[in-house]
Write a protein that holds these residues in place. Structure first.
Motif, mmCIF file in Angstrom:
data_model
loop_
_atom_site.group_PDB
_atom_site.id
_atom_site.type_symbol
_atom_site.label_atom_id
_atom_site.label_comp_id
_atom_site.label_asym_id
_atom_site.label_seq_id
_atom_site.Cartn_x
_atom_site.Cartn_y
_atom_site.Cartn_z
ATOM 1 N N GLY A 1 0.952 -1.256 -0.150
ATOM 2 C CA GLY A 1 -0.064 -0.032 0.047
ATOM 3 C C GLY A 1 0.916 1.216 0.144
ATOM 4 N N SER A 2 0.159 2.492 -0.261
ATOM 5 C CA SER A 2 0.702 3.633 -0.216
ATOM 6 C C SER A 2 1.409 4.218 1.031
ATOM 7 N N GLU A 3 0.821 3.482 1.999
ATOM 8 C CA GLU A 3 1.340 4.162 3.436
ATOM 9 C C GLU A 3 2.690 3.515 3.681
ATOM 10 N N LEU A 4 3.076 2.252 3.283
ATOM 11 C CA LEU A 4 4.239 1.494 3.499
ATOM 12 C C LEU A 4 5.112 1.591 2.247
ATOM 13 N N ALA A 5 4.955 2.246 1.207
ATOM 14 C CA ALA A 5 5.575 2.312 -0.041
ATOM 15 C C ALA A 5 6.990 2.846 0.236
ATOM 16 N N ASP A 6 7.102 4.035 0.949
ATOM 17 C CA ASP A 6 8.260 4.723 1.177
ATOM 18 C C ASP A 6 9.384 3.863 1.931
ATOM 19 N N ALA A 7 8.767 2.909 2.941
ATOM 20 C CA ALA A 7 9.658 1.950 3.501
ATOM 21 C C ALA A 7 10.290 1.008 2.544
ATOM 22 N N PHE A 8 10.089 0.887 1.489
ATOM 23 C CA PHE A 8 10.578 0.039 0.462
ATOM 24 C C PHE A 8 10.845 0.668 -0.775
ATOM 25 N N PRO A 9 11.935 1.350 -0.991
ATOM 26 C CA PRO A 9 12.091 2.141 -2.180
ATOM 27 C C PRO A 9 12.438 0.978 -3.261
ATOM 28 N N GLN A 10 12.975 -0.236 -3.079
ATOM 29 C CA GLN A 10 13.215 -0.954 -4.078
ATOM 30 C C GLN A 10 11.842 -1.457 -4.838
#
Length: 381
Positions: free
Chosen positions: A211-220
């Motif tokens: 989801g978009s809320e967690l996406a920044d934590a997974f830059p790959q």
């Protein structure tokens, strides 16, 4: 008797057998399993007092089973994968038969005879993602390096009303990405998969969308990417949500794993069943909860390091990382759900006792926020 869902009891007591209120994550717990001779869902308070029941029947929800090779009795399958909505509706799979949505009264809202199994995930837009498969009549043939025919597994996206929005072939994704080595890890030529699992080459058992809320934590990765777990090849994959090709994969150290989850800190949690079908030597079966860094692929054992943290389920198994840092673990075949702290203490546990000598399978437990369900959700009462 539903003997296939009963196990010799490993634990004492019935219902909530451990409860340390100051150290638990507050909220009711939704439990899926066998209750007496009835499949269904139970909502219980932290002290184990019952809040609401949903009894279900395969033959009532899927009276037409013409898509199956042979009809199934209520005890021939189980619920695997579930999501509860705030109004008390539950979406779940009847393993290998299809997915259904029932309301708080247990009445069918809709059903889909699509061979749904293992996993239900509802994304931030309300779409429902499940593990699916093809029927016996549509097995896959002509795959390089693989003894065919085999099942092709499907990622299936449904709308809130059960309509099919999208289907992604796992075999197409793997071969289209040049990752067929994932399927050949058991050996050359025919993989030895025919003897071990027949046409069930991969055994897709989890689907989750980033989801978009967690996406920044997974830059790959990117929002909309899809993580899946393939039990029979001990692999976890992330597919590009747009191209449907594999952009990341990892094989082991987990064995016959379930329930891969994106975590807020950019890591991935996995329920490692640690199931060995052959010779155990002097090892005692013990499952583990693993936390994986997808960049370095370093692995941390969050729970299950040694005999003091022993739990085991050969089949099934789920974990839920809770907001307070605890983990709710579904030790499914043992009929137990347990909440453990980061210090590895058990602060809550529920045992699904069937009789004096046995427990019944507890497929999954989910802790809900205290105010998640609408006040009048139990309108059937």
């Amino acid at each position: 008797r539903p003997d296939q869902m009963l196990e010799p009891a490993r634990f004492e007591g019935d219902g909530v057998v451990v409860h340390e209120p100051a150290r638990t994550q507050a909220g009711p717990t939704l439990l899926a399993g066998l209750w007496g001779e009835t499949l269904g869902f139970r909502l219980v308070a932290m002290d184990g007092s019952p809040l609401h029941d949903w009894d279900i029947s395969v033959n009532e929800i899927f009276p037409d089973q013409s898509h199956l090779e042979q009809p199934l009795h209520d005890w021939d399958t189980l619920m695997h994968g579930m999501h509860i909505f705030s109004n008390g509706d539950i979406v779940f799979n009847f393993e290998g038969i299809g997915v259904a949505r029932i309301d708080a009264c247990g009445d069918v809202v809709w059903r889909q005879p699509n061979y749904g199994h293992h996993s239900v995930f509802v994304d931030e837009d309300g779409a429902i993602w499940i593990s699916g498969s093809v029927g016996e009549q549509d097995l896959k043939t002509d795959l390089p390096g693989i003894t065919t025919p085999v099942y092709d597994e499907l990622i299936v996206q449904l709308g809130p009303d059960g309509e099919t929005l999208r289907q992604i072939s796992i075999l197409d994704a793997i071969y289209g990405s040049g990752r067929e080595g994932l399927l050949l890890a058991r050996g050359s030529d025919d993989n030895a998969h025919r003897e071990a699992s027949g046409p069930d080459l991969m055994h897709l058992n989890d689907v989750e969308v980033l989801g978009s809320e967690l996406a920044d934590a997974f830059p790959q990765f990117a929002a909309g990417d899809i993580m899946i777990s393939l039990r029979n090849v001990n692999a976890i994959l992330v597919l590009d949500g747009e191209t449907e090709l594999v952009k990341w994969s990892m094989s082991g150290p987990f064995v016959a794993q379930h329930d891969a989850d994106f975590l807020p800190d950019g890591k991935i949690a996995v329920f490692d069943n640690a199931r060995y079908d052959g010779y155990w030597a002097d090892r005692t079966p013990q499952s583990r909860i693993l936390v994986i860094d997808p960049v370095s692929q370093d692995v941390e054992i969050a729970y299950g390091r040694d005999a003091s943290e022993a739990f085991y389920t050969k089949h099934l198994g789920k974990q839920q990382f809770l907001p307070n840092g605890n983990i709710l673990i579904s030790e499914s075949q043992a009929g137990r759900a347990l909440e453990v702290t980061p210090d590895r203490d058990i602060v809550w546990a529920f045992v699904n006792r069937w009789d004096e000598a046995r427990t019944a399978w507890l497929v999954e437990g989910q802790r809900l926020p205290p105010d998640y369900l609408a006040r009048d959700f139990a309108r059937c009462d």
